[in-house]
Write a protein that holds these residues in place. Structure first.
Motif, mmCIF file in Angstrom:
data_model
loop_
_atom_site.group_PDB
_atom_site.id
_atom_site.type_symbol
_atom_site.label_atom_id
_atom_site.label_comp_id
_atom_site.label_asym_id
_atom_site.label_seq_id
_atom_site.Cartn_x
_atom_site.Cartn_y
_atom_site.Cartn_z
ATOM 1 N N SER A 7 139.303 2.767 140.877
ATOM 2 C CA SER A 7 139.395 3.286 142.243
ATOM 3 C C SER A 7 140.627 2.801 143.009
ATOM 4 O O SER A 7 141.062 3.449 143.955
ATOM 5 C CB SER A 7 138.126 2.927 143.021
ATOM 6 O OG SER A 7 137.856 1.544 142.941
ATOM 7 N N THR A 8 141.189 1.646 142.602
ATOM 8 C CA THR A 8 142.333 1.131 143.360
ATOM 9 C C THR A 8 143.560 2.029 143.235
ATOM 10 O O THR A 8 144.465 1.954 144.068
ATOM 11 C CB THR A 8 142.697 -0.291 142.905
ATOM 12 O OG1 THR A 8 142.851 -0.310 141.484
ATOM 13 C CG2 THR A 8 141.630 -1.286 143.323
ATOM 14 N N SER A 9 143.602 2.888 142.221
ATOM 15 C CA SER A 9 144.754 3.785 142.090
ATOM 16 C C SER A 9 144.845 4.728 143.285
ATOM 17 O O SER A 9 145.950 5.111 143.705
ATOM 18 C CB SER A 9 144.666 4.590 140.789
ATOM 19 O OG SER A 9 143.512 5.418 140.788
ATOM 20 N N LEU A 10 143.695 5.090 143.864
ATOM 21 C CA LEU A 10 143.702 5.963 145.044
ATOM 22 C C LEU A 10 144.171 5.211 146.278
ATOM 23 O O LEU A 10 144.731 5.822 147.200
ATOM 24 C CB LEU A 10 142.314 6.550 145.268
ATOM 25 C CG LEU A 10 141.795 7.485 144.173
ATOM 26 C CD1 LEU A 10 140.409 8.015 144.528
ATOM 27 C CD2 LEU A 10 142.748 8.644 143.957
ATOM 28 N N LEU A 11 143.959 3.899 146.320
ATOM 29 C CA LEU A 11 144.508 3.091 147.411
ATOM 30 C C LEU A 11 146.022 3.022 147.300
ATOM 31 O O LEU A 11 146.747 3.145 148.289
ATOM 32 C CB LEU A 11 143.928 1.678 147.368
ATOM 33 C CG LEU A 11 142.616 1.396 148.099
ATOM 34 C CD1 LEU A 11 142.169 -0.021 147.816
ATOM 35 C CD2 LEU A 11 142.749 1.625 149.598
ATOM 36 N N ARG A 12 146.507 2.790 146.086
ATOM 37 C CA ARG A 12 147.964 2.679 145.887
ATOM 38 C C ARG A 12 148.679 3.967 146.255
ATOM 39 O O ARG A 12 149.788 3.945 146.782
ATOM 40 C CB ARG A 12 148.267 2.315 144.432
ATOM 41 C CG ARG A 12 147.820 0.924 144.029
ATOM 42 C CD ARG A 12 148.341 0.547 142.647
ATOM 43 N NE ARG A 12 147.836 -0.742 142.246
ATOM 44 C CZ ARG A 12 146.735 -0.923 141.530
ATOM 45 N NH1 ARG A 12 146.027 0.144 141.135
ATOM 46 N NH2 ARG A 12 146.330 -2.127 141.204
ATOM 47 N N SER A 13 148.052 5.100 145.965
ATOM 48 C CA SER A 13 148.700 6.384 146.231
ATOM 49 C C SER A 13 148.640 6.787 147.691
ATOM 50 O O SER A 13 149.324 7.732 148.101
ATOM 51 C CB SER A 13 148.047 7.479 145.381
ATOM 52 O OG SER A 13 146.730 7.746 145.825
ATOM 53 N N GLY A 14 147.803 6.086 148.496
ATOM 54 C CA GLY A 14 147.641 6.465 149.897
ATOM 55 C C GLY A 14 146.608 7.539 150.108
ATOM 56 O O GLY A 14 146.411 8.005 151.231
ATOM 57 N N THR A 15 145.919 7.946 149.026
ATOM 58 C CA THR A 15 144.904 8.989 149.143
ATOM 59 C C THR A 15 143.727 8.529 149.985
ATOM 60 O O THR A 15 143.116 9.312 150.706
ATOM 61 C CB THR A 15 144.427 9.418 147.744
ATOM 62 O OG1 THR A 15 145.555 9.858 146.981
ATOM 63 C CG2 THR A 15 143.405 10.534 147.826
ATOM 64 N N VAL A 16 143.369 7.237 149.874
ATOM 65 C CA VAL A 16 142.242 6.706 150.637
ATOM 66 C C VAL A 16 142.687 5.486 151.433
ATOM 67 O O VAL A 16 143.707 4.862 151.132
ATOM 68 C CB VAL A 16 141.064 6.321 149.712
ATOM 69 C CG1 VAL A 16 140.564 7.536 148.947
ATOM 70 C CG2 VAL A 16 141.449 5.208 148.752
ATOM 71 N N THR A 37 135.396 -1.359 144.897
ATOM 72 C CA THR A 37 136.089 -1.521 143.625
ATOM 73 C C THR A 37 135.610 -2.773 142.914
ATOM 74 O O THR A 37 135.010 -3.662 143.530
ATOM 75 C CB THR A 37 137.613 -1.599 143.867
ATOM 76 O OG1 THR A 37 138.287 -1.842 142.637
ATOM 77 C CG2 THR A 37 137.962 -2.700 144.847
ATOM 78 N N ALA A 38 135.872 -2.825 141.620
ATOM 79 C CA ALA A 38 135.591 -4.033 140.844
ATOM 80 C C ALA A 38 136.829 -4.895 140.699
ATOM 81 O O ALA A 38 136.812 -5.877 139.956
ATOM 82 C CB ALA A 38 135.048 -3.651 139.463
ATOM 83 N N THR A 39 137.898 -4.547 141.413
ATOM 84 C CA THR A 39 139.173 -5.258 141.307
ATOM 85 C C THR A 39 139.303 -6.268 142.441
ATOM 86 O O THR A 39 139.402 -5.876 143.610
ATOM 87 C CB THR A 39 140.350 -4.266 141.362
ATOM 88 O OG1 THR A 39 140.190 -3.303 140.314
ATOM 89 C CG2 THR A 39 141.671 -4.991 141.188
ATOM 90 N N VAL A 59 137.069 5.763 148.721
ATOM 91 C CA VAL A 59 136.630 5.968 147.342
ATOM 92 C C VAL A 59 135.527 4.963 147.024
ATOM 93 O O VAL A 59 135.606 3.792 147.401
ATOM 94 C CB VAL A 59 137.804 5.839 146.345
ATOM 95 C CG1 VAL A 59 138.456 4.470 146.374
ATOM 96 C CG2 VAL A 59 137.340 6.178 144.928
ATOM 97 N N VAL A 60 134.489 5.452 146.342
ATOM 98 C CA VAL A 60 133.323 4.615 146.036
ATOM 99 C C VAL A 60 132.789 5.024 144.675
ATOM 100 O O VAL A 60 132.879 6.192 144.288
ATOM 101 C CB VAL A 60 132.249 4.766 147.145
ATOM 102 C CG1 VAL A 60 131.807 6.204 147.286
ATOM 103 C CG2 VAL A 60 131.053 3.856 146.902
ATOM 104 N N ASN A 61 132.252 4.074 143.928
ATOM 105 C CA ASN A 61 131.688 4.390 142.622
ATOM 106 C C ASN A 61 130.345 5.085 142.774
ATOM 107 O O ASN A 61 129.661 4.969 143.798
ATOM 108 C CB ASN A 61 131.543 3.125 141.772
ATOM 109 C CG ASN A 61 130.616 2.106 142.392
ATOM 110 O OD1 ASN A 61 130.800 1.705 143.543
ATOM 111 N ND2 ASN A 61 129.599 1.682 141.659
#
Length: 312
Positions: free
Chosen positions: A133-142, A147-149, A98-100
């Motif tokens: 974007s980190t929500s997609l990391l947490r879900s395992g999608t990416v 990210t800015a986090t 995932v990328v902005n």
């Protein structure tokens, strides 16, 4: 301990990537009925529902755990094959990232082009705001994210990429219409600080989408306090079209310095607050597991970012 057969995990991940059982069946060269049977068996092994049968399908909270397992297993298998010298056909391994939108438009594709071709990797790019974007990391999608986090997601490691600098700009016609006194000798608006913030908030702004808060945050810094009632705004959810909307005078907005520099030099755009830039620190988060693929991708991303972004 429960063991999940690899073909069931592959099927589960494919269904989520493709969005429907039928699309996954075509990709896997099996029938939709076989896909359904594998999913049912996987859910029986897990003892809970893993998939919401929506359109497109979505993973449940338990399904996100299994999806991470499926992605990690596929990654480990690909890395093992590479170490054994087994041939990697084109597109054999898909790496979801995932990328902005601004990074994707300005520099990220250059990084992907640096990944060694012999890895046989294809990229499944997801576009999302760097704040979310980190929500997609947490879900395992990416497997990785720009990210800015700065805080690492569980199971991930994080490295600084640098700073994306934005400038508040508008077309000359927009300045003539909305800014009393025109521009100062330095090419910026004659107003400053809270006065400029008040005028700009009353004028149309251009936002990328409803997640885009940069224009509002910029006004907050000029005003010294949060803007109470956001002004009128256009929503233009494409990076090039976003910049074009500003060039055409629809509104003002924040554009990456690397994209608007030539327009400022040629007076096609006017900087509204010289010296008052808006900087966004970007980070690279990726799964912590050792992986030849992710290592190569990370090297390419970090090297390219160092050439394009400002130091953190």
């Amino acid at each position: 301990m429960t063991r999940f057969p690899s073909e069931q995990l592959l099927t589960f991940a494919t269904v989520l990537s493709e969005g429907t059982l039928e699309a996954a069946a075509r990709l896997l060269h099996i029938t939709p009925s076989a896909v359904s049977q594998r999913l049912k068996a996987l859910e029986q092994s897990a003892g809970r529902v893993l998939l919401q049968r929506s359109n497109p399908v979505q993973a449940t909270e338990a399904g996100e755990v299994v999806l991470r397992l499926a992605r990690q297993l596929a990654q480990l298998e690909a890395d093992a094959g590479a170490e054994l010298g087994l041939p990697a056909g084109p597109g054999q391994v898909a790496v979801p990232v995932v990328v902005n939108a601004d990074s994707l438009a300005v520099w990220f594709l250059k990084a992907l082009a640096r990944v060694p071709k012999d890895l046989g990797v294809v990229f499944d790019l997801h576009r999302d705001d760097e704040q979310h974007s980190t929500s997609l990391l947490r879900s395992g999608t990416v497997m990785a994210a720009v990210t800015a986090t700065p805080e690492p997601v569980q199971g991930c490691r994080v490295e600084g990429l640098g700073t994306m600098r934005y400038r508040a700009v508008a077309a000359p016609d927009f300045v003539d219409r909305w800014l009393p006194g025109g521009v100062d000798g330095g090419g910026g608006a004659a107003l400053a600080g809270a006065a400029l913030a008040g005028v700009l908030n009353a004028a149309p702004a251009v936002d990328f989408d409803r997640k885009d808060s940069y224009q509002r945050k910029f006004l907050n810094t000029l005003l010294g306090s949060p803007v109470s009632v956001p002004g009128p705004r256009h929503y233009v959810p494409a990076t090039q079209d976003f910049a074009d909307a500003i060039r055409l005078g629809l509104g003002w907005g924040l554009v990456p310095e690397i994209q608007c520099g030539a327009d400022l030099d040629a007076a096609r755009l006017v900087e509204l607050a010289p010296g008052r830039t808006f900087d966004v620190a970007l980070y690279w988060q990726r799964w912590r597991a050792e992986s030849r693929m992710l290592d190569a991708l990370s090297t390419a991303v970090l090297d390219t970012a160092a050439e394009v972004l400002l130091p953190a």
